[in-house]
Enzyme design. Structure first.
Site, mmCIF file in Angstrom:
data_model
loop_
_atom_site.group_PDB
_atom_site.id
_atom_site.type_symbol
_atom_site.label_atom_id
_atom_site.label_comp_id
_atom_site.label_asym_id
_atom_site.label_seq_id
_atom_site.Cartn_x
_atom_site.Cartn_y
_atom_site.Cartn_z
ATOM 1 N N GLY A 219 22.991 -8.524 -21.669
ATOM 2 C CA GLY A 219 22.805 -7.790 -22.913
ATOM 3 C C GLY A 219 24.052 -7.013 -23.299
ATOM 4 N N CYS B 153 10.193 -0.856 -11.931
ATOM 5 C CA CYS B 153 11.323 -1.777 -11.872
ATOM 6 C C CYS B 153 12.628 -0.984 -11.746
ATOM 7 C CB CYS B 153 11.342 -2.630 -13.131
ATOM 8 S SG CYS B 153 12.584 -3.918 -13.115
ATOM 9 N N GLY C 219 23.432 -0.130 -18.331
ATOM 10 C CA GLY C 219 23.538 0.117 -19.765
ATOM 11 C C GLY C 219 22.413 0.969 -20.319
ATOM 12 N N CYS D 174 9.902 -6.132 -17.935
ATOM 13 C CA CYS D 174 11.124 -6.083 -17.135
ATOM 14 C C CYS D 174 11.299 -7.357 -16.304
ATOM 15 C CB CYS D 174 11.065 -4.860 -16.223
ATOM 16 S SG CYS D 174 12.528 -4.621 -15.227
#
Length: 354
Positions: free
Chosen positions: A7, A94, A118, A193
């Protein structure tokens, strides 16, 4: 070591850290193997994107498989919670168990000084020797992800960097385009996730048996049949299958396998005046004192509301929400407490008093 997901946020994070003079290595985590070749699980494309980003940024990248850890520590809990009629948020476990435990452990074994992701959050370290490291909201109110990170410990956040936490998403996109990242315009992931974006009911149906039962209104009238209590969450308005004025899921009775619905956004069944939360986790390592002025968020996209920390124990805490009743507070979801921009921690909602 930067968790490169493919991403744009983690990609820009890696570039920022390299610009700041860090020696950076990318790590791509593969955490789901079931139906990995399906249209909903994009790990193959994500890895291609992450590798392309590493080439542009000029860093090495490695891939690691945490699928077993994910199933043992996150997915098994996810299924247990749904089976018990609760609605878990797997992204929270997660983070605490995979992204900031399995990943952190791996990075430390590799000799890394820091890990970075991020996430839109910030870390504030004590100026002196004493004092806890604090988790702060990201400055972009529309992207702040501190809610999902509230179960991190001092040991975990002491080793973490959040390079985009001081930035707005629009600036992250702009940087990605300026430096020529191949994923600059890639849309954000909104799925479970590591499992991806997929028809949720169909996915859950593979792992949990369905047991249809009655849908009842406050007057006790049966107005339809649900497909299984696990497939509904409190406050849900769409997909109930009952016509007429908008209906909301208000209660789930496992003993009678009944789904209760009501009309009106502010129906008393949807407003909670007290919440008992279990398995508390506090960023500082210590629980706040009772009556400490705090705000609470019981859903990620929900604004904070003032609340009173009525009681605090090792296994649970109680929130008095009399002045700001919580709408559709859902067992299994997290109640996360804040003081201003500082995320204190939180717990899993267990008992809802209306």
């Amino acid at each position: 070591m930067v968790g490169l997901s493919g991403g744009v946020d983690s990609s820009v994070s890696a570039w920022l850290l390299k610009e700041q003079g860090y020696e950076v290595i990318g790590l791509f985590m593969k955490n789901w193997e079931d139906d990995d070749d399906s249209e909903y699980c994009s790990s193959r494309q994500d890895f291609i994107d992450a590798t392309s980003v590493a080439d542009v940024v000029g860093i090495d990248i490695e891939a690691v498989n945490f699928a077993k850890e994910y199933k043992d520590r996150v997915f098994s809990n996810f299924l247990e919670e749904y089976s018990a009629g609760r609605t878990p948020n797997p992204d929270i476990l997660c983070n605490s168990e995979i992204k900031f435990r399995a990943f952190l452990d791996h990075a430390m074994r590799m000799g890394a000084d820091w890990i970075a992701t991020g996430h839109y959050a910030r870390v504030q370290r004590p100026e002196g020797v004493d004092g806890p490291t604090e988790l702060l909201r990201g400055i972009d109110p529309g992207k702040d992800q501190s809610y999902f990170l509230h179960r991190l410990s001092q040991e975990q956040i002491a080793r973490v960097l959040f390079p985009v936490g001081n930035m707005f998403k629009t600036d992250v996109r702009r940087i990605a385009e300026e430096i020529g990242l191949p994923n600059a315009k890639k849309k954000d992931s909104t799925g479970i996730c590591f499992i991806g974006e997929r028809p949720f009911r169909e996915f859950l149906n593979r792992y949990l048996p369905t047991q249809p039962g009655p849908i009842r209104t406050p007057d006790g009238k049966v107005v339809g049949e649900h497909v299984g209590l696990a497939f509904y969450t409190l406050g849900q308005r769409k997909g109930i299958g009952v016509g007429g004025e908008p209906w909301f899921v208000a209660k789930k009775d496992l003993k009678t396998n009944t789904l209760w619905i009501c009309q009106g956004h502010d129906h008393p069944w949807l407003l909670s005046h007290e919440l008992i939360c279990v398995r508390p986790s506090w960023i500082s390592g210590h629980a706040p004192e009772p009556n400490t002025p705090v705000t609470v968020r019981t859903r990620y996209r929900q604004p904070d509301e003032p609340t009173r920390l009525a009681a605090v124990g090792a296994q649970a805490f109680t929130l008095d929400c009399t002045d700001s009743p919580q709408w559709a507070a859902t067992p299994g979801q997290s109640a996360v407490l804040y003081q201003g921009d500082v995320c204190l921690g939180g717990g899993f909602i267990d008992v809802v008093e209306r």
